[in-house]
Design an enzyme around this catalytic site. Structure first.
Site, short mmCIF file in Angstrom:
data_model
loop_
_atom_site.label_atom_id
_atom_site.label_comp_id
_atom_site.label_asym_id
_atom_site.label_seq_id
_atom_site.Cartn_x
_atom_site.Cartn_y
_atom_site.Cartn_z
N GLU A 1 21.30 -35.36 11.89
CA GLU A 1 20.02 -35.98 11.54
C GLU A 1 19.24 -36.46 12.76
OE1 GLU A 1 18.79 -35.48 8.86
OE2 GLU A 1 20.26 -35.58 7.23
N HIS B 1 21.07 -44.77 9.31
CA HIS B 1 21.01 -43.89 8.13
C HIS B 1 22.34 -43.99 7.39
CE1 HIS B 1 21.00 -40.56 5.44
NE2 HIS B 1 21.79 -39.81 6.19
N HIS C 1 24.66 -43.62 3.43
CA HIS C 1 24.79 -43.00 2.10
C HIS C 1 25.27 -44.05 1.12
CE1 HIS C 1 25.33 -38.54 3.58
NE2 HIS C 1 24.21 -39.08 3.99
N HIS D 1 20.11 -38.26 -1.58
CA HIS D 1 20.78 -38.27 -0.27
C HIS D 1 21.25 -39.69 0.09
CE1 HIS D 1 20.67 -36.60 4.12
NE2 HIS D 1 21.58 -37.55 3.98
ZN LIG Z 1 22.89 -38.27 5.40
#
Ligand SMILES: [Zn+2]
Length: 215
Positions: free
Chosen positions: A76, A94, A96, A156
């Site tokens: 990413e 980032h 999840h 996501h």
């Molecule tokens: Zn991810």
């Protein structure tokens, strides 16, 4: 070693990110910007197993500037770079996280369930779905983050920014907490949502995220 302090901080915050359940397995990635360089976590490594040597330092084009280990930058990284190009953020987390993923799979925004949504700059948007690691996802997230400290990513996870890595991490935790409150509230009834006027009253009193420190 370039960005030694930032590498250590990424390892420490990586452990906290895993320990607080914001990621599973090798999911999630973190980065810190210093000048024109970005220290980013490696691809495929659990965030609680990072080492300073395994952190990658890239330039604004994503080219690895210094690499002591064998790793490659997080998949990413294009998203991180797109966010840095569009904002004065100093760090990005980032994740999840569970409730974030639930809201991101069902809604187009996280409604104003609690006034702390203002600490993320307002109602959190869900970026349109695009495959992980793509420029399209990077562009969708950049748009969803406009004027905000966090965004969700359809089917996501979530992304949070801050002036510092500690701040980005806390914003990721706040995003997950807000999503958890909303999902649980929906389970027992129809939540009362804050109105534009109620949010505006607090904004007028100066309630909101701290400005990014000057770069
Ligand atoms: Zn991810």
């Amino acid at each position: 070693m370039l960005l030694r302090d930032e590498r250590r901080e990424l390892c420490a915050v990586g452990r906290r990110t895993a320990e607080t359940g914001l990621v599973i397995g090798a999911a999630g990635n973190l980065s810190v910007r210093v000048g024109d360089l970005v220290a980013v976590t490696p691809s495929g490594v659990e965030l609680d197993r990072l080492t300073p040597e395994g952190i990658l330092v890239v330039d604004t084009e994503g080219r690895v500037v210094e690499e002591d280990g064998e790793g490659v930058p997080s998949s990413e990284t294009p998203m991180h770079l797109a966010i840095y190009a569009a904002t004065d953020a100093g760090a990005i987390a980032h994740t999840h996280s569970t409730y974030g993923a639930v809201v991101a799979a069902t809604m187009t925004e996280l409604p104003a369930i609690h006034y702390y949504t203002l600490l993320l700059g307002g109602v959190v948007r869900v970026a349109d779905y695009a495959a992980y690691g793509t420029g399209e996802l990077a562009a969708n997230v950049r748009a969803a983050l406009d004027g905000r400290r966090a965004a969700l990513m359809a089917n996501h996870g979530g992304v949070a920014v801050g002036g510092t890595l500690a701040e980005a991490y806390e914003n990721a935790r706040l995003l997950e907490w807000l999503c958890g409150v909303y999902v649980r509230a929906k389970a027992i009834g129809e939540p009362r949502l804050l109105t534009e006027a109620e949010l505006g009253e607090l904004t007028a009193r100066g309630f909101g995220p701290p400005a990014f420190p000057p770069r």
